[in-house]
Design a protein around this motif. Sequence first.
Motif, PDB file in Angstrom:
ATOM      1  N   LEU A   1       0.838  -1.186   0.000  1.00 45.29           N
ATOM      2  CA  LEU A   1       0.000   0.000   0.000  1.00 45.29           C
ATOM      3  C   LEU A   1       0.880   1.244   0.000  1.00 45.29           C
ATOM      4  O   LEU A   1       1.910   1.288   0.675  1.00 45.29           O
ATOM      5  N   LYS A   2       0.476   2.252  -0.742  1.00 46.68           N
ATOM      6  CA  LYS A   2       1.234   3.489  -0.828  1.00 46.68           C
ATOM      7  C   LYS A   2       0.314   4.671  -0.615  1.00 46.68           C
ATOM      8  O   LYS A   2      -0.814   4.700  -1.110  1.00 46.68           O
ATOM      9  N   TRP A   3       0.790   5.679   0.133  1.00 45.53           N
ATOM     10  CA  TRP A   3       0.005   6.875   0.383  1.00 45.53           C
ATOM     11  C   TRP A   3       0.047   7.780  -0.846  1.00 45.53           C
ATOM     12  O   TRP A   3       1.111   8.170  -1.314  1.00 45.53           O
ATOM     13  N   ILE A   4      -1.134   8.130  -1.368  1.00 39.28           N
ATOM     14  CA  ILE A   4      -1.249   9.017  -2.520  1.00 39.28           C
ATOM     15  C   ILE A   4      -1.875  10.328  -2.047  1.00 39.28           C
ATOM     16  O   ILE A   4      -3.083  10.400  -1.800  1.00 39.28           O
ATOM     17  N   PRO A   5      -1.082  11.405  -1.890  1.00 34.81           N
ATOM     18  CA  PRO A   5      -1.650  12.690  -1.442  1.00 34.81           C
ATOM     19  C   PRO A   5      -2.487  13.322  -2.522  1.00 34.81           C
ATOM     20  O   PRO A   5      -2.173  13.223  -3.715  1.00 34.81           O
ATOM     21  N   MET A   6      -3.580  13.990  -2.118  1.00 36.53           N
ATOM     22  CA  MET A   6      -4.480  14.602  -3.091  1.00 36.53           C
ATOM     23  C   MET A   6      -4.679  16.092  -2.864  1.00 36.53           C
ATOM     24  O   MET A   6      -4.781  16.873  -3.797  1.00 36.53           O
ATOM     25  N   SER A   7      -4.754  16.505  -1.618  1.00 42.10           N
ATOM     26  CA  SER A   7      -4.946  17.923  -1.338  1.00 42.10           C
ATOM     27  C   SER A   7      -4.452  18.227   0.066  1.00 42.10           C
ATOM     28  O   SER A   7      -4.248  17.328   0.880  1.00 42.10           O
ATOM     29  N   ILE A   8      -4.270  19.521   0.346  1.00 35.92           N
ATOM     30  CA  ILE A   8      -3.790  19.935   1.657  1.00 35.92           C
ATOM     31  C   ILE A   8      -4.523  21.202   2.076  1.00 35.92           C
ATOM     32  O   ILE A   8      -4.876  22.040   1.226  1.00 35.92           O
ATOM     33  N   THR A   9      -4.828  21.325   3.350  1.00 31.72           N
ATOM     34  CA  THR A   9      -5.453  22.518   3.886  1.00 31.72           C
ATOM     35  C   THR A   9      -4.607  23.057   5.014  1.00 31.72           C
ATOM     36  O   THR A   9      -3.811  22.345   5.632  1.00 31.72           O
ATOM     37  N   SER A  10      -4.768  24.348   5.309  1.00 32.98           N
ATOM     38  CA  SER A  10      -4.062  24.967   6.429  1.00 32.98           C
ATOM     39  C   SER A  10      -5.026  25.864   7.176  1.00 32.98           C
ATOM     40  O   SER A  10      -6.157  26.107   6.730  1.00 32.98           O
ATOM     41  N   LEU A  11      -4.581  26.392   8.308  1.00 32.88           N
ATOM     42  CA  LEU A  11      -5.439  27.254   9.108  1.00 32.88           C
ATOM     43  C   LEU A  11      -5.802  28.537   8.377  1.00 32.88           C
ATOM     44  O   LEU A  11      -6.844  29.145   8.626  1.00 32.88           O
ATOM     45  N   THR A  12      -4.967  28.950   7.454  1.00 37.21           N
ATOM     46  CA  THR A  12      -5.205  30.206   6.763  1.00 37.21           C
ATOM     47  C   THR A  12      -5.901  30.026   5.424  1.00 37.21           C
ATOM     48  O   THR A  12      -6.362  30.987   4.822  1.00 37.21           O
TER      49      THR A  12
END
Length: 221
Positions: free
Chosen positions: A202-213
């Motif tokens: 299994l491999k982690w596939i990143p799709m999106s990222i969020t931040s506090l701002t």
Amino acid sequence: MSDRSSEDEEHTKLGSYEGERNEAGERHGVGKALLPNGDTYQGGYKNGKRHGHQGTYCFKNGARYDGEYSQNKKHGQGTFYYPDRSKYEGSWVEDLREGQGVYTYPNGDTYNGEWLYHLRHGQGIYHYKETGAKYKGTWVNGKMELAGEYIYTNHRYQGNFVDNRPHGPGKYVFDIGCEQYGEYRKQEQEQGEDTLAVDGDLKWIPMSITSLTSKGPVKEN
């Protein structure tokens, strides 16, 4: 190891016994027994069987059970000390770990949660002593399954688990204030022409990222 005792009915050869009896001559009340194999039991009896709120069964191999009995079986609340220095404190049902309980393993790891038929089953927290990490979530037949989260020192993973591993959609939550959404997928490995691909790790596939701002998820390229 087995944590079942070897004492049987009164008519079998049980070794020596000191304690109370009923009118039928059965062990009844408080007593102490020395079994032929070297095990000992001290506590309550009812109609010839171990029974009551408090009993102590010591195994010749060094194991010990302190707790409740019903009809010759560990039943209710009790603590079992195993020869490998592991320990279980919690609920028992007919000689099996069942209900809420805490298991301390020889390496210092602990599991605090629900049990069924001697296995981790239901909601529980497993703490890894060496790394300080924790798994908090659902267990099925002794394995991490369904919804859960890994908790590390500065981040955590939340998602679905299958057979003790993250699987499918989930997210990493970082203490600095951002979250990364993605998915654990099986990687297909080519075996050459005219052959079928086989499942890999299994491999982690990143799709999106969020931040506090940020106002919402940002897709990763």
